[in-house]
Design a protein around this motif. Structure first.
Motif, PDB file in Angstrom:
ATOM      1  N   LYS A  18      96.240 -46.282 -45.778  1.00  0.00           N
ATOM      2  CA  LYS A  18      95.005 -46.013 -46.497  1.00  0.00           C
ATOM      3  C   LYS A  18      95.002 -46.817 -47.788  1.00  0.00           C
ATOM      4  CE  LYS A  18      94.684 -41.319 -44.637  1.00  0.00           C
ATOM      5  NZ  LYS A  18      94.630 -39.867 -44.954  1.00  0.00           N
ATOM      6  N   GLN A  31      92.707 -41.893 -51.710  1.00  0.00           N
ATOM      7  CA  GLN A  31      92.993 -42.856 -50.657  1.00  0.00           C
ATOM      8  C   GLN A  31      91.876 -42.799 -49.610  1.00  0.00           C
ATOM      9  OE1 GLN A  31      97.289 -42.650 -49.245  1.00  0.00           O
ATOM     10  NE2 GLN A  31      97.152 -40.777 -50.474  1.00  0.00           N
ATOM     11  N   CYS A  32      91.536 -43.963 -49.059  1.00  0.00           N
ATOM     12  CA  CYS A  32      90.516 -44.012 -48.005  1.00  0.00           C
ATOM     13  C   CYS A  32      90.957 -45.005 -46.941  1.00  0.00           C
ATOM     14  CB  CYS A  32      89.156 -44.407 -48.571  1.00  0.00           C
ATOM     15  SG  CYS A  32      89.097 -46.102 -49.186  1.00  0.00           S
ATOM     16  N   ARG A  33      90.440 -44.832 -45.728  1.00  0.00           N
ATOM     17  CA  ARG A  33      90.818 -45.718 -44.624  1.00  0.00           C
ATOM     18  C   ARG A  33      90.003 -47.004 -44.587  1.00  0.00           C
ATOM     19  NH1 ARG A  33      94.718 -44.078 -41.566  1.00  0.00           N
ATOM     20  NH2 ARG A  33      95.140 -41.858 -41.267  1.00  0.00           N
ATOM     21  N   ASN A 127      95.365 -37.243 -49.196  1.00  0.00           N
ATOM     22  CA  ASN A 127      94.624 -38.380 -49.772  1.00  0.00           C
ATOM     23  C   ASN A 127      94.641 -38.419 -51.298  1.00  0.00           C
ATOM     24  OD1 ASN A 127      93.937 -39.258 -47.203  1.00  0.00           O
ATOM     25  ND2 ASN A 127      91.972 -38.224 -47.190  1.00  0.00           N
TER      26      ASN A 127
END
Length: 301
Positions: A18, A31-33, A127
């Motif tokens: 991520k 956090q992001c994908r 995340n």
């Protein structure tokens, strides 16, 4: 640091595959994908202090990645990482990059000895991004970040003979990068989004309760082939310990523990995560034992 010398903007990819993201509230980070959103891009500024070179990371909102003194959550180790924009930037926005060999993997260390950490697990921890010092071996990877360059500062000679800097978006083979990248062959090269696609097989997982009902559903990319590796990865993702990874039999739909190697060719998998001490898992072991001879079961288990 050599890795950041000519880089203007980057993305940081965590051990969870991520990206470090500046949240739309202009304060928090997560956090992001997705690798395509603007908020996962960070501008690099180099700061020299004595013999050490630090970096400052500015978000798309014009604020700096900051190691705050605020506790993350009550009873949980770590402090908040935020975006801030102070008139006088303090040392809390300085990060010392510690490179892992010649790779593009780094640890980002504060001036006070903590490290930027990507957290996995169940909400509200999933995340999140904090800074602390990991003491447990299986969390050492949580402070490793992959540097994904987006733009470089390229020096160009003007008609007057002076050097002028301009930025270029470049195409880069991240797997072969071992230092300062070579200048691009053409003046305008588009960064290839395909270089951002996660590598490995896709794992869909569900954490179930005593009744077999899903409490959590999620997915991630996994690069390994062994069940032990997958179990450790799922412990990081879920924040649970002492788990058993199971899948359902296509013939009767019953749950059985995974053993040995995973299917070949990066096959997408759907697995179920169960606590080893749960009543459900004990029931599954009894079912397996009935199906197999006792001596064979002991070896298999």
């Amino acid at each position: 640091m050599e890795l950041f010398q000519n880089i203007k903007t980057i993305r940081l990819r965590s051990h969870l595959e991520k990206y470090l993201q500046a949240s739309v509230d202009h304060v928090s980070v997560s956090q992001c994908r997705s690798a395509s959103i603007k908020s996962s891009s960070w501008t690099v500024e180099l700061v020299r202090s004595g013999e050490t070179t630090y970096i400052r990371l500015k978000s798309c909102y014009g604020k700096y990645l900051t190691a705050s003194n605020s506790p993350f959550l009550l009873g949980i180790v770590g402090r908040k990482v935020i975006q801030s924009k102070n008139k006088r930037l303090g040392t809390s926005v300085d990060w010392e990059p510690i490179r892992e060999g010649k790779s593009n993997m780094v640890k980002l260390k504060t001036r006070y000895g903590n490290y930027l950490r990507a957290n996995g697990g169940l909400p509200p921890i999933r995340n999140t991004v904090t800074h602390d010092s990991p003491f447990i071996n299986h969390t050492q990877d949580w402070i490793l970040w992959e540097v994904v360059p987006l733009e470089f500062q390229v020096q160009k000679t003007s008609k007057s003979g002076s050097l002028a800097k301009h930025s270029q978006r470049v195409e880069l083979d991240l797997l072969s990068m071992s230092g300062t990248p070579k200048p691009p062959k053409v003046s305008t090269m588009q960064w290839r989004e395909s270089s951002e696609t996660p590598r490995g097989r896709l794992i869909y997982y569900r954490v179930v309760d005593e009744c077999g009902e899903a409490k959590t559903k999620s997915s991630f990319n996994f690069k390994g082939n062994g069940v032990d590796e997958l179990t450790r990865k799922l412990e990081q993702e879920t924040g649970l310990e002492d788990i058993v990874v199971c899948n359902r039999s296509p013939s009767n739909g019953e749950l059985y523990p995974l053993r040995l190697q995973l299917p070949p060719d990066d096959t997408t998998m759907d697995v179920v995560v169960i606590q080893a001490s749960s009543k459900l898992m004990k029931k599954i072991w009894k079912q397996v034992k009935v199906m197999m001879k006792d001596e064979n079961f002991a070896k298999w288990r």
